[in-house]
Design a protein around this motif. Structure first.
Motif, PDB file in Angstrom:
ATOM      1  N   ALA A 247      23.972   2.809  17.014  1.00 42.48           N
ATOM      2  CA  ALA A 247      22.752   2.254  16.788  1.00 42.48           C
ATOM      3  C   ALA A 247      21.591   3.460  16.177  1.00 42.48           C
ATOM      4  CB  ALA A 247      22.182   1.829  18.362  1.00 42.48           C
ATOM      5  N   PRO A 248      20.471   2.795  15.478  1.00 39.67           N
ATOM      6  CA  PRO A 248      20.378   1.481  15.516  1.00 39.67           C
ATOM      7  C   PRO A 248      21.069   0.602  14.487  1.00 39.67           C
ATOM      8  CG  PRO A 248      18.420   2.930  14.611  1.00 39.67           C
ATOM      9  CD  PRO A 248      19.741   3.788  15.060  1.00 39.67           C
ATOM     10  N   VAL A 249      21.314  -0.480  14.357  1.00 41.72           N
ATOM     11  CA  VAL A 249      21.932  -1.257  13.262  1.00 41.72           C
ATOM     12  C   VAL A 249      20.686  -2.316  12.821  1.00 41.72           C
ATOM     13  CG1 VAL A 249      23.342  -3.234  12.569  1.00 41.72           C
ATOM     14  CG2 VAL A 249      24.222  -1.336  14.148  1.00 41.72           C
ATOM     15  N   HIS A 250      20.371  -2.231  11.490  1.00 40.33           N
ATOM     16  CA  HIS A 250      19.344  -2.978  10.834  1.00 40.33           C
ATOM     17  C   HIS A 250      19.822  -3.478   9.506  1.00 40.33           C
ATOM     18  CE1 HIS A 250      18.550   0.684   8.470  1.00 40.33           C
ATOM     19  NE2 HIS A 250      18.618   1.467   9.722  1.00 40.33           N
ATOM     20  N   TRP A 251      18.969  -4.463   8.971  1.00 39.26           N
ATOM     21  CA  TRP A 251      19.587  -4.970   7.480  1.00 39.26           C
ATOM     22  C   TRP A 251      19.868  -3.814   6.735  1.00 39.26           C
ATOM     23  CZ3 TRP A 251      21.784  -8.743   6.107  1.00 39.26           C
ATOM     24  CH2 TRP A 251      21.563 -10.114   6.457  1.00 39.26           C
ATOM     25  N   GLU A 252      19.053  -2.872   6.614  1.00 40.81           N
ATOM     26  CA  GLU A 252      19.401  -1.872   5.400  1.00 40.81           C
ATOM     27  C   GLU A 252      20.412  -1.152   5.291  1.00 40.81           C
ATOM     28  OE1 GLU A 252      17.511  -2.090   2.880  1.00 40.81           O
ATOM     29  OE2 GLU A 252      15.932  -3.345   3.952  1.00 40.81           O
ATOM     30  N   ARG A 253      21.370  -1.333   6.870  1.00 42.74           N
ATOM     31  CA  ARG A 253      22.618  -0.600   6.756  1.00 42.74           C
ATOM     32  C   ARG A 253      23.511  -1.622   6.107  1.00 42.74           C
ATOM     33  NH1 ARG A 253      23.810   2.585  11.193  1.00 42.74           N
ATOM     34  NH2 ARG A 253      22.006   4.025  11.646  1.00 42.74           N
ATOM     35  N   PHE A 254      23.084  -2.846   5.629  1.00 44.79           N
ATOM     36  CA  PHE A 254      23.970  -3.854   5.061  1.00 44.79           C
ATOM     37  C   PHE A 254      23.683  -4.041   3.441  1.00 44.79           C
ATOM     38  CE2 PHE A 254      23.983  -5.006   9.546  1.00 44.79           C
ATOM     39  CZ  PHE A 254      25.342  -5.246   9.823  1.00 44.79           C
ATOM     40  N   ALA A 255      22.637  -3.367   3.093  1.00 43.43           N
ATOM     41  CA  ALA A 255      22.200  -3.674   1.806  1.00 43.43           C
ATOM     42  C   ALA A 255      23.154  -3.453   0.624  1.00 43.43           C
ATOM     43  CB  ALA A 255      21.215  -2.557   1.486  1.00 43.43           C
ATOM     44  N   GLN A 256      23.915  -2.318   0.533  1.00 43.29           N
ATOM     45  CA  GLN A 256      25.034  -2.009  -0.387  1.00 43.29           C
ATOM     46  C   GLN A 256      25.993  -3.299  -0.473  1.00 43.29           C
ATOM     47  OE1 GLN A 256      26.592   1.823  -0.653  1.00 43.29           O
ATOM     48  NE2 GLN A 256      28.079   1.118  -2.302  1.00 43.29           N
ATOM     49  N   PRO A 257      26.687  -3.601   0.606  1.00 43.39           N
ATOM     50  CA  PRO A 257      27.785  -4.821   0.659  1.00 43.39           C
ATOM     51  C   PRO A 257      26.896  -6.069   0.119  1.00 43.39           C
ATOM     52  CG  PRO A 257      27.446  -4.085   2.883  1.00 43.39           C
ATOM     53  CD  PRO A 257      26.848  -3.007   1.782  1.00 43.39           C
ATOM     54  N   LEU A 258      25.859  -6.227   0.922  1.00 43.07           N
ATOM     55  CA  LEU A 258      25.288  -7.639   0.536  1.00 43.07           C
ATOM     56  C   LEU A 258      24.745  -7.668  -0.640  1.00 43.07           C
ATOM     57  CD1 LEU A 258      23.935 -10.340   1.717  1.00 43.07           C
ATOM     58  CD2 LEU A 258      21.927  -9.011   2.485  1.00 43.07           C
ATOM     59  N   LEU A 259      23.990  -6.666  -1.369  1.00 39.95           N
ATOM     60  CA  LEU A 259      23.619  -6.776  -2.910  1.00 39.95           C
ATOM     61  C   LEU A 259      24.705  -7.107  -3.853  1.00 39.95           C
ATOM     62  CD1 LEU A 259      20.507  -4.419  -2.569  1.00 39.95           C
ATOM     63  CD2 LEU A 259      20.421  -6.887  -2.405  1.00 39.95           C
ATOM     64  N   HIS A 260      25.816  -6.172  -3.318  1.00 42.62           N
ATOM     65  CA  HIS A 260      26.867  -6.384  -4.295  1.00 42.62           C
ATOM     66  C   HIS A 260      27.589  -7.840  -4.444  1.00 42.62           C
ATOM     67  CE1 HIS A 260      30.945  -5.342  -6.114  1.00 42.62           C
ATOM     68  NE2 HIS A 260      31.537  -6.082  -5.028  1.00 42.62           N
ATOM     69  N   ILE A 261      27.657  -8.340  -3.070  1.00 43.81           N
ATOM     70  CA  ILE A 261      28.155  -9.713  -3.069  1.00 43.81           C
ATOM     71  C   ILE A 261      27.175 -10.762  -3.863  1.00 43.81           C
ATOM     72  CG2 ILE A 261      28.640 -11.829  -1.585  1.00 43.81           C
ATOM     73  CD1 ILE A 261      29.357  -9.829   0.592  1.00 43.81           C
ATOM     74  N   ALA A 262      25.820 -10.591  -3.472  1.00 44.43           N
ATOM     75  CA  ALA A 262      24.818 -11.548  -4.174  1.00 44.43           C
ATOM     76  C   ALA A 262      24.881 -11.310  -5.693  1.00 44.43           C
ATOM     77  CB  ALA A 262      23.536 -11.320  -3.552  1.00 44.43           C
ATOM     78  N   LEU A 317      21.204 -14.986   3.887  1.00 42.96           N
ATOM     79  CA  LEU A 317      21.947 -13.656   3.786  1.00 42.96           C
ATOM     80  C   LEU A 317      22.774 -13.216   4.614  1.00 42.96           C
ATOM     81  CD1 LEU A 317      18.553 -11.619   2.679  1.00 42.96           C
ATOM     82  CD2 LEU A 317      20.134 -12.674   1.213  1.00 42.96           C
ATOM     83  N   THR A 318      22.694 -13.588   6.058  1.00 35.19           N
ATOM     84  CA  THR A 318      23.835 -13.308   6.826  1.00 35.19           C
ATOM     85  C   THR A 318      25.068 -14.180   6.296  1.00 35.19           C
ATOM     86  OG1 THR A 318      22.385 -13.004   8.596  1.00 35.19           O
ATOM     87  CG2 THR A 318      24.445 -13.669   9.131  1.00 35.19           C
ATOM     88  N   HIS A 319      24.772 -15.409   6.085  1.00 35.84           N
ATOM     89  CA  HIS A 319      25.765 -16.354   5.803  1.00 35.84           C
ATOM     90  C   HIS A 319      26.478 -15.869   4.345  1.00 35.84           C
ATOM     91  CE1 HIS A 319      25.259 -19.047   8.663  1.00 35.84           C
ATOM     92  NE2 HIS A 319      24.104 -19.585   8.509  1.00 35.84           N
ATOM     93  N   ILE A 320      25.776 -15.124   3.578  1.00 38.11           N
ATOM     94  CA  ILE A 320      26.420 -14.686   2.182  1.00 38.11           C
ATOM     95  C   ILE A 320      27.158 -13.522   2.651  1.00 38.11           C
ATOM     96  CG2 ILE A 320      25.764 -13.518  -0.018  1.00 38.11           C
ATOM     97  CD1 ILE A 320      23.376 -15.438  -0.114  1.00 38.11           C
ATOM     98  N   LEU A 321      26.509 -12.821   3.529  1.00 39.66           N
ATOM     99  CA  LEU A 321      27.389 -11.406   3.808  1.00 39.66           C
ATOM    100  C   LEU A 321      28.666 -11.733   4.626  1.00 39.66           C
ATOM    101  CD1 LEU A 321      27.292  -8.349   4.280  1.00 39.66           C
ATOM    102  CD2 LEU A 321      26.222  -8.951   6.631  1.00 39.66           C
ATOM    103  N   LEU A 322      28.745 -12.829   5.240  1.00 37.98           N
ATOM    104  CA  LEU A 322      29.954 -13.083   6.113  1.00 37.98           C
ATOM    105  C   LEU A 322      30.633 -14.301   5.396  1.00 37.98           C
ATOM    106  CD1 LEU A 322      28.185 -13.096   9.734  1.00 37.98           C
ATOM    107  CD2 LEU A 322      29.402 -11.176   8.680  1.00 37.98           C
ATOM    108  N   ASN A 323      30.423 -14.651   4.230  1.00 39.15           N
ATOM    109  CA  ASN A 323      30.997 -15.555   3.610  1.00 39.15           C
ATOM    110  C   ASN A 323      31.417 -17.067   4.372  1.00 39.15           C
ATOM    111  OD1 ASN A 323      32.211 -16.624   1.343  1.00 39.15           O
ATOM    112  ND2 ASN A 323      34.259 -16.382   2.005  1.00 39.15           N
ATOM    113  N   HIS A 324      30.021 -17.426   5.038  1.00 40.28           N
ATOM    114  CA  HIS A 324      30.219 -18.739   5.888  1.00 40.28           C
ATOM    115  C   HIS A 324      29.879 -20.127   4.792  1.00 40.28           C
ATOM    116  CE1 HIS A 324      29.241 -16.754   9.659  1.00 40.28           C
ATOM    117  NE2 HIS A 324      30.269 -16.479   9.477  1.00 40.28           N
ATOM    118  N   THR A 325      30.846 -20.834   4.673  1.00 45.57           N
ATOM    119  CA  THR A 325      30.714 -21.748   3.629  1.00 45.57           C
ATOM    120  C   THR A 325      30.030 -23.169   4.370  1.00 45.57           C
ATOM    121  OG1 THR A 325      32.619 -23.029   4.006  1.00 45.57           O
ATOM    122  CG2 THR A 325      32.894 -21.187   2.374  1.00 45.57           C
TER     123      THR A 325
END
Length: 410
Positions: A247-262, A317-325
């Motif tokens: 911890a702490p876990v927050h959105w910026e910890r996911f920035a690289q994979p999320l922005l790559h996917i998007a 963004l969470t659904h994009i990160l986790l690929n929830h269709t």
């Protein structure tokens, strides 16, 4: 043994939550408390600041006896489906007699009257919501306005609009609607929220601060800053999670994979993801190309409009990160309800209730998820793996802790 259910996120657990647990026992006269808790990602579409095992420990120390995970397919949803999933789990245990939720008003009677009308989805409700959306309202505001317009006799429409404009009242309404639709015998109670308001960003003079304020303190100055507003056990757990790099876990910890996917998905692929609606796939692509910096916060600020609330965008963004269709999260799929009761933790009282549940539950009770196969559970495992990768110190075992770690026992 009487059991009361509570529906929680504990992000993190603070003194106001301790009050709610105490009130749940008092109002219901229950012997044990069953908590349905979101996992690593939450209803407002953000990652939890600490993991679900740590938050389960907090819950057990604070007065919960049994903690059950709300599958991520329901946890990251608008209020209607979040509530339906959580209430369904309590209903399907076969042992929960009552449900206690927090509300700003404490007015259970008015909420129940409105819930009885909305549970059968009156003609014109969806059309009114759509009209309000076209006029620029956010979905929560559109729903609250449309619901208030249908207020039954004895509830003034203006009073109903004010009532449903508050987040805990609105969520409580959806719990009551879910009970109606399930035909559940669970008896509802509500505890009036005390102290800080839901979104209050800074602590007040007392010992109760909102979870938003507590998270801000934690992010700025670490666990010690939150000490006046959390129980001693929560503080000890927060210190441990910080020290051990979880911890702490927050959105910026996911920035690289999320922005790559998007950035690398075609618009036609993004359009298939849950909550990517009304051309948001094109808005997302255009916005990414114009970001002042590659951060999730910058992306959210650039995407946000009056109509597209931060919560709506975070869920997207969470659904994009986790690929929830959309297919996996369609109303038809969600209406089937959760497929299992995943046990996150328990104490001695909760263990006794578990024995009873194994006889009464109308869903499989899972202590070892590796023994069960279901799409909802696969989504949970994937969500935990993605979450663990955002921790400072992680490993494969942390990523797949759903398979390795037994329930927390206190």
């Amino acid at each position: 043994m009487k059991a009361v259910g509570v529906i929680v996120e504990y992000n993190p657990l603070h003194n106001g939550h301790v009050y709610h647990l105490s009130e749940a026992r008092r109002l219901s006269g229950a012997d044990v408390v069953v908590a349905v808790m979101s996992g690593p990602f939450l209803q407002r579409g953000e990652p939890a600041i600490v993991g679900k095992r740590a938050r389960t420990e907090m819950a057990l120390h604070a007065g919960a006896d049994l903690v059950i995970e709300l599958p991520v397919a329901y946890a990251v949803q608008p209020a209607e489906w979040f509530a339906f999933g959580a209430v369904s789990l309590l209903h399907r245990t076969g042992v929960v007699d009552s449900l206690c939720f927090g509300s700003e008003s404490g007015d259970l009677d008015s909420l129940q009257r409105i819930a009885r009308v909305l549970a059968v989805e009156p003609a014109g409700l969806r059309e009114d919501i759509a009209r309000r959306l076209r006029e620029g309202a956010s979905y929560p505001a559109a729903y609250a306005g449309a619901a208030a317009a249908l207020a039954p006799g004895g509830v003034d429409a203006n009073d109903a609009a004010a009532l449903l404009g508050q987040p805990n009242n609105s969520l409580g309404l959806h719990y009551l609607i879910a009970l109606q639709r399930l035909g559940s015998a669970i008896k509802p109670f509500t505890a009036a929220r005390t102290g800080a308001a839901y979104h209050q960003a800074t602590p007040g003079p007392g010992a109760i601060a909102s979870a938003t304020a507590v998270r801000r303190l934690l992010m700025a100055d670490g666990p010690e800053a939150a000490a006046p507003y959390v129980p001693a056990a929560t503080l000890a757990i927060l210190r441990r999670e910080w020290q051990e790099g979880r911890a702490p876990v927050h959105w910026e910890r996911f920035a690289q994979p999320l922005l790559h996917i998007a950035a690398t998905r075609r618009a036609s692929e993004l359009e298939q993801i849950a909550e990517v609606t009304e051309g948001l796939e094109h808005r997302l692509s255009r916005t990414l190309a114009q970001l002042p910096e590659p951060s999730v916060e910058a992306l959210l600020n650039a995407l946000k409009t009056k109509r597209y609330t931060r919560t709506k965008l975070q869920r997207m963004l969470t659904h994009i990160l986790l690929n929830h269709t959309k297919a996996e999260c369609s109303p038809e799929k969600l209406a089937e309800g959760p497929a299992y009761l995943r046990v996150l933790g328990f104490n001695a009282q909760g263990q006794g209730l578990l024995k009873q549940m194994k006889k009464t539950a109308s869903l499989p009770v899972l202590l070892k998820p590796s023994t069960f196969v279901h799409n909802q559970l696969e989504l949970d495992v994937q969500a935990q793996a993605a979450y663990a990768l955002a921790c400072e110190h992680t490993n494969t075992r942390m990523m797949y802790s759903d398979y390795y770690d037994p329930p927390v026992r206190l």
